[in-house]
Design an enzyme around this catalytic site. Structure first.
Site, PDB file in Angstrom:
ATOM      1  N   LYS A 226       0.837  -1.307  -0.007  1.00 45.89           N
ATOM      2  CA  LYS A 226      -0.022  -0.090   0.096  1.00 45.89           C
ATOM      3  C   LYS A 226       0.784   1.072   0.063  1.00 45.89           C
ATOM      4  CE  LYS A 226      -4.285   1.127   2.503  1.00 45.89           C
ATOM      5  NZ  LYS A 226      -4.914   0.872   3.372  1.00 45.89           N
TER       6      LYS A 226
HETATM    7  C1  E4P Z   1      -8.301   1.390   3.900  1.00 42.67           C
HETATM    8  O1  E4P Z   1      -7.685   1.100   2.948  1.00 42.67           O
HETATM    9  C2  E4P Z   1      -8.250   2.634   4.795  1.00 42.67           C
HETATM   10  O2  E4P Z   1      -6.977   2.852   5.053  1.00 42.67           O
HETATM   11  C3  E4P Z   1      -9.377   2.958   5.536  1.00 42.67           C
HETATM   12  O3  E4P Z   1     -10.410   2.344   4.670  1.00 42.67           O
HETATM   13  C4  E4P Z   1      -9.441   4.289   6.154  1.00 42.67           C
HETATM   14  O4  E4P Z   1     -10.631   4.445   6.918  1.00 42.67           O
HETATM   15  P1  E4P Z   1     -10.915   5.626   7.871  1.00 42.67           P
HETATM   16  O5  E4P Z   1     -11.177   6.830   6.885  1.00 42.67           O
HETATM   17  O6  E4P Z   1     -12.337   5.105   8.745  1.00 42.67           O
HETATM   18  O7  E4P Z   1      -9.740   5.436   8.762  1.00 42.67           O
END
Ligand code: E4P
Length: 214
Positions: free
Chosen positions: A83
């Site tokens: 990522k």
């Molecule tokens: C996933 O890839 C993201 O990091 C996550 O959905 C972020 O979610 P949040 O905005 O609730 O922290």
């Protein structure tokens, strides 16, 4: 639409696997920090539990540091997806990893231009954060629709992961738009299933069954 679990919690992941609807996992440094477990052993266990893609986020800020982390994490298991935050150094990393046949999920996507550049660099996935856009009075799902149209026009193979999902409406709109994946917190999974008419219907069936079962 594929469903990824947006959690690094092993109990939640074990339960999700039993429900038979989970295709992958996304983690981020905040989700990892909640677990108080060693980072690498935790990722290793998640990749064993879930055979699908498991996103593991880079935290270095420069190309060299990011590449060192990426190579280390990619060696944990075959289903690790790196990522990468969207920025100029991140784009270089995506290009390099794509040449090395290592899958990437470009994260913190808040605009179509970011998603377009990520796809051009060779991203396997992009993650638009719909909930965080809605939090500042924007329209997160409109961004997903825009990215989906652009990818369609140019036939980009990059898959869209709708991220920062806060409620079932985000989920169902993702499916209507034709997003490839929605990554959801464990709490959203049961919300997708709950319906008061289902509960009331079951209660009535059981009550009537009591009358006839003997
Ligand atoms: C996933 O890839 C993201 O990091 C996550 O959905 C972020 O979610 P949040 O905005 O609730 O922290």
């Amino acid at each position: 639409m594929k469903i990824f679990m947006d959690t690094a919690n092993l109990d939640e992941l074990k339960k999700s696997v039993e429900y038979g609807v989970v295709d992958g996992v996304t983690t981020n440094p905040s989700l990892i920090a909640r677990e108080n477990l060693g980072f690498i052993p935790l990722i290793k266990e998640i990749t064993t539990l879930i055979p699908g893609p498991v996103s593991v986020e880079l935290t270095a800020m420069d190309f060299k540091g990011m590449m060192e982390q990426a190579v280390e994490y990619a060696q944990i298991a075959e289903n690790v997806v790196i990522k990468v935050p969207i920025n100029l150094e991140g784009l270089k990393v995506v290009k390099k990893l794509s040449e090395m046949k290592i899958k990437t999920n470009v994260t913190l996507i808040f605009s179509s231009s970011q998603a377009l550049l990520a796809a051009k660099a060779g991203a396997s996935f992009v993650s638009p954060f719909v909930g965080r856009i809605d939090d500042i009075s924007g329209d997160g799902m409109a961004l997903v629709e825009d990215i989906a149209n652009i990818y369609d026009v140019y036939s980009f193979p990059t898959e869209i992961i709708v991220a920062s999902v806060r409620h079932p409406v985000h989920f169902i709109e993702s499916a209507r738009i034709g997003a490839d994946i929605a990554t959801i917190p464990f709490s959203t999974l049961s919300k997708l299933l709950n319906h008061p008419l289902t509960d009331a219907g079951m209660e009535k069936f059981l009550k009537d069954w009591e009358k006839v079962k003997n």
